[in-house]
Design an enzyme around this catalytic site. Structure first.
Site, PDB file in Angstrom:
ATOM      1  N   GLU A 137      -3.526   6.909   8.679  1.00 32.59           N
ATOM      2  CA  GLU A 137      -2.812   8.156   8.433  1.00 32.59           C
ATOM      3  C   GLU A 137      -3.807   9.298   8.389  1.00 32.59           C
ATOM      4  O   GLU A 137      -4.817   9.227   7.680  1.00 32.59           O
ATOM      5  CB  GLU A 137      -2.077   8.063   7.097  1.00 32.59           C
ATOM      6  CG  GLU A 137      -0.895   8.983   6.986  1.00 32.59           C
ATOM      7  CD  GLU A 137       0.345   8.435   7.661  1.00 32.59           C
ATOM      8  OE1 GLU A 137       1.313   9.202   7.826  1.00 32.59           O
ATOM      9  OE2 GLU A 137       0.345   7.244   8.036  1.00 32.59           O
ATOM     10  N   GLU A 184       0.860  -1.179   0.000  1.00 28.64           N
ATOM     11  CA  GLU A 184       0.000   0.000   0.000  1.00 28.64           C
ATOM     12  C   GLU A 184       0.896   1.228   0.000  1.00 28.64           C
ATOM     13  O   GLU A 184       2.104   1.136   0.257  1.00 28.64           O
ATOM     14  CB  GLU A 184      -0.934   0.001   1.209  1.00 28.64           C
ATOM     15  CG  GLU A 184      -0.199  -0.048   2.528  1.00 28.64           C
ATOM     16  CD  GLU A 184      -1.074  -0.514   3.679  1.00 28.64           C
ATOM     17  OE1 GLU A 184      -1.180   0.236   4.659  1.00 28.64           O
ATOM     18  OE2 GLU A 184      -1.626  -1.632   3.595  1.00 28.64           O
ATOM     19  N   ARG A 203       0.748   9.668  11.351  1.00 26.43           N
ATOM     20  CA  ARG A 203       0.299   8.351  11.775  1.00 26.43           C
ATOM     21  C   ARG A 203      -0.554   8.514  13.028  1.00 26.43           C
ATOM     22  O   ARG A 203      -0.168   9.199  13.979  1.00 26.43           O
ATOM     23  CB  ARG A 203       1.536   7.477  12.079  1.00 26.43           C
ATOM     24  CG  ARG A 203       1.237   6.082  12.622  1.00 26.43           C
ATOM     25  CD  ARG A 203       1.126   5.076  11.532  1.00 26.43           C
ATOM     26  NE  ARG A 203       0.880   3.746  12.055  1.00 26.43           N
ATOM     27  CZ  ARG A 203       1.836   2.873  12.371  1.00 26.43           C
ATOM     28  NH1 ARG A 203       3.126   3.202  12.263  1.00 26.43           N
ATOM     29  NH2 ARG A 203       1.516   1.667  12.799  1.00 26.43           N
ATOM     30  N   LYS A 255       2.801   4.469   1.217  1.00 24.88           N
ATOM     31  CA  LYS A 255       3.261   5.070   2.480  1.00 24.88           C
ATOM     32  C   LYS A 255       2.908   6.549   2.405  1.00 24.88           C
ATOM     33  O   LYS A 255       3.554   7.332   1.721  1.00 24.88           O
ATOM     34  CB  LYS A 255       4.760   4.898   2.683  1.00 24.88           C
ATOM     35  CG  LYS A 255       5.197   5.433   4.047  1.00 24.88           C
ATOM     36  CD  LYS A 255       6.680   5.476   4.212  1.00 24.88           C
ATOM     37  CE  LYS A 255       7.007   5.932   5.638  1.00 24.88           C
ATOM     38  NZ  LYS A 255       6.412   7.239   5.978  1.00 24.88           N
ATOM     39  N   ARG A 262       1.404   8.975  16.718  1.00 28.80           N
ATOM     40  CA  ARG A 262       2.422   7.960  17.002  1.00 28.80           C
ATOM     41  C   ARG A 262       3.347   8.395  18.130  1.00 28.80           C
ATOM     42  O   ARG A 262       3.912   7.563  18.839  1.00 28.80           O
ATOM     43  CB  ARG A 262       3.252   7.703  15.741  1.00 28.80           C
ATOM     44  CG  ARG A 262       4.063   6.433  15.805  1.00 28.80           C
ATOM     45  CD  ARG A 262       5.060   6.345  14.682  1.00 28.80           C
ATOM     46  NE  ARG A 262       6.260   7.131  14.964  1.00 28.80           N
ATOM     47  CZ  ARG A 262       7.334   7.129  14.201  1.00 28.80           C
ATOM     48  NH1 ARG A 262       7.350   6.432  13.076  1.00 28.80           N
ATOM     49  NH2 ARG A 262       8.393   7.848  14.514  1.00 28.80           N
TER      50      ARG A 262
END
Length: 532
Positions: A276, A226, A233, A228, A248
């Site tokens: 994301e 997939e 995140r 990036k 994150r």
């Protein structure tokens, strides 16, 4: 405080993970509960607020040391760290102190509400009672600048050794919106219901960068791919009729993304998504650049116009909890299948989009797809083994990020500033410029990418070639050319050059390249036209 200072010194002076882990485990096994709790808090960034301004601390330190303020400032410019400078110039402590870490933090927080005379008396008394590393740590705490090189993974490993609890469980316990004011060591680490907090996220699973060829990973049919994405995140948590958004970096960002509250209308309670955060207007085929997302990051409250101009969605690519059940142990392919079913009937107004998988028959086909990543506003490709569970932290083998090669430009160093911590005596933070006619125009800063030997070499050169000083910053003779790598570029009216780079760093020191052959502002504009 003596016990904590010994721990800090051991960690600060060692680069060996085993030494740091052993020191932490020994400390957690023996320290009082309140000190253990505050140690976890400090090492995970939960610091007390600054109690005294740095201006006052410099004045008081110069006064107590019996030196003029200008001499203290000159010393500070050389040392590069205020807490260390104060600890070095002060006379030896006249008394001894046996107060615990938690007692000192309580005292620091109490003077926050007192007048300046009381604060000064407290600080001078503390300097008289503390010496060595204890005094240095006190200075760091009072300025709100305490940091130490301990990762969350290292800390949970040490806690596991000290408490005989599984690392994954401890990692989960330490995440979330907790503070020593509202919990105890027992509730955070030992109690059976420590993970009952509805807002608590799961530890993020982090990928390693793929440096070898993807063919080394084996059969392509064992993997899923997939994009990036170039966003933030995050985990979106739906529990107890509430929603929570975590970055994150373990920052609770719920109030910055109010549009995600609508997810409660479309997904069941007990859902945790990993994905994301991206600015993605409905009329665009690809998300906006990271620059658009930056307008949302620093906002505690989001005006209606910004919600309209920069709408954020969660691009979901993994499912960690479903209908209240932790499903991280399931293979990625199974979690993905459940995620696809959950997102199958989401209407357009839902603030969640399913991150598409990239089909590929072989590694060459995926390489061809990867080459188009920037057109999709992505940084490259993520590779995930189909049978991989969702682990905690950075684990090598199952998840890889196959990023595009960075963009690069050759630039001239024009300013230098000292680093911090173990690099406080080295110049490590540099400002770079490109040519605009016969003028050098600054356009970015960078502080990583060189070896320690190279930093020592450039430091010696900076000291001999300083033209002007502006506090800790030195203007230097334009001479050295560096190749600057970056991930993206955007228009920025705040910068003289008119551009801002994403993740700039020094790729290499071009000692082979003359000053006149550095790139130009027109070259940056061309990058902006193509990639902006």
């Amino acid at each position: 405080m003596k016990r904590f200072a010994k721990l800090f010194t051991t960690i600060d002076q060692s680069t060996k993970t085993n030494v740091k882990t052993a020191a932490l485990a020994e400390y957690f096994a023996a320290a009082p509960d309140a000190d253990r709790l505050w140690t976890i808090a400090l090492f995970s960034g939960r610091r007390p607020k600054r109690a005294v301004t740095t201006t006052r601390l410099r004045e008081w330190a110069a006064e107590r040391a019996g030196i003029p303020l200008w001499l203290f400032e000159e010393s500070y410019a050389i040392v590069g760290d205020l807490a260390e400078t104060i600890a070095l110039v002060l006379p030896p402590n006249t008394t001894q102190d046996d107060q615990s870490l938690s007692d000192w933090i309580a005292a620091l927080r109490e003077i926050y509400t007192q007048d300046e005379d009381a604060r000064k008396a407290f600080v001078l008394s503390a300097w008289d009672r503390l010496g060595g590393a204890e005094r240095f740590i006190f200075n760091k705490l009072i300025t709100g600048g305490f940091r130490v090189g301990v990762s969350q993974k290292l800390m949970t490993r040490a806690l596991a050794r000290a408490t005989d609890k599984p690392e994954a469980e401890l990692a989960h316990r330490l995440m979330g919106n907790w503070h020593p004011d509202d919990t105890t060591w027992h509730a955070l680490v030992e109690a059976e219901d420590a993970s009952a907090d509805a807002s608590r996220p799961y530890p993020f699973y982090l990928a390693y960068g793929l440096e070898a060829e993807p063919q080394d990973l084996g059969a392509p049919e064992d993997w899923r791919a997939e994009w990036k994405w170039d966003g933030i995140r995050g985990q979106l948590i739906l529990r107890d009729g509430q929603y929570f958004v975590w970055s994150r970096g373990e920052e609770l960002m719920t109030d910055r993304f109010p549009e995600l509250a609508r997810a409660l209308d479309f997904l069941p309670d007990g859902t945790v998504l990993d994905g994301e955060l991206l600015v993605w207007p409905d009329d665009q085929p690809t998300p906006s650049s990271f620059n658009a997302l930056q307008s949302r990051i620093g906002r505690k409250t989001v005006p209606k116009k910004l919600l309209t101009d920069a709408p954020v969605v969660l691009h979901a690519y993994d499912l960690l909890e479903w209908q209240g059940q932790d499903i991280r142990d399931l293979p990625f392919a199974d979690r993905r299948a459940t995620l696809e079913r959950a997102c199958a009937d989401l209407p357009a107004q839902a603030p969640i989009r399913l991150s598409s998988q990239l089909p590929f028959a072989d590694w060459d086909a995926l390489a061809a797809t990867r080459s188009d990543a920037r057109d999709a506003q992505a940084e490259g490709v993520m590779l995930k083994r189909a049978d991989s569970p969702y682990l905690a932290g950075r684990k090598k083998g199952d998840w890889w990020k196959w990023k595009l090669d960075p963009l690069t430009i050759d630039a001239v160093m024009i300013y230098a500033q000292s680093g911090s911590g173990r690099r406080a005596n080295l110049f490590t933070d540099f400002t770079f410029a490109v040519w605009n006619g016969n003028e050098l125009v600054p356009f970015t800063k960078a502080y990583s990418g060189l070896t320690d030997a190279e930093f020592r070499q450039i430091t010696a050169w900076v000291r001999k070639n300083t033209l002007e000083r502006f506090g800790p910053v030195r203007k230097v003779t334009p001479h050295h050319v560096f190749e600057i790598a970056f991930e993206g570029i955007a228009r920025s009216p705040r910068h003289k050059s008119g551009v801002a780079l994403r993740f700039p760093r020094m790729l290499r020191w071009r000692q082979d390249k003359p000053l006149q052959e550095a790139n130009t502002l027109a070259d940056l504009e061309e990058f902006l036209r193509i990639y902006g």
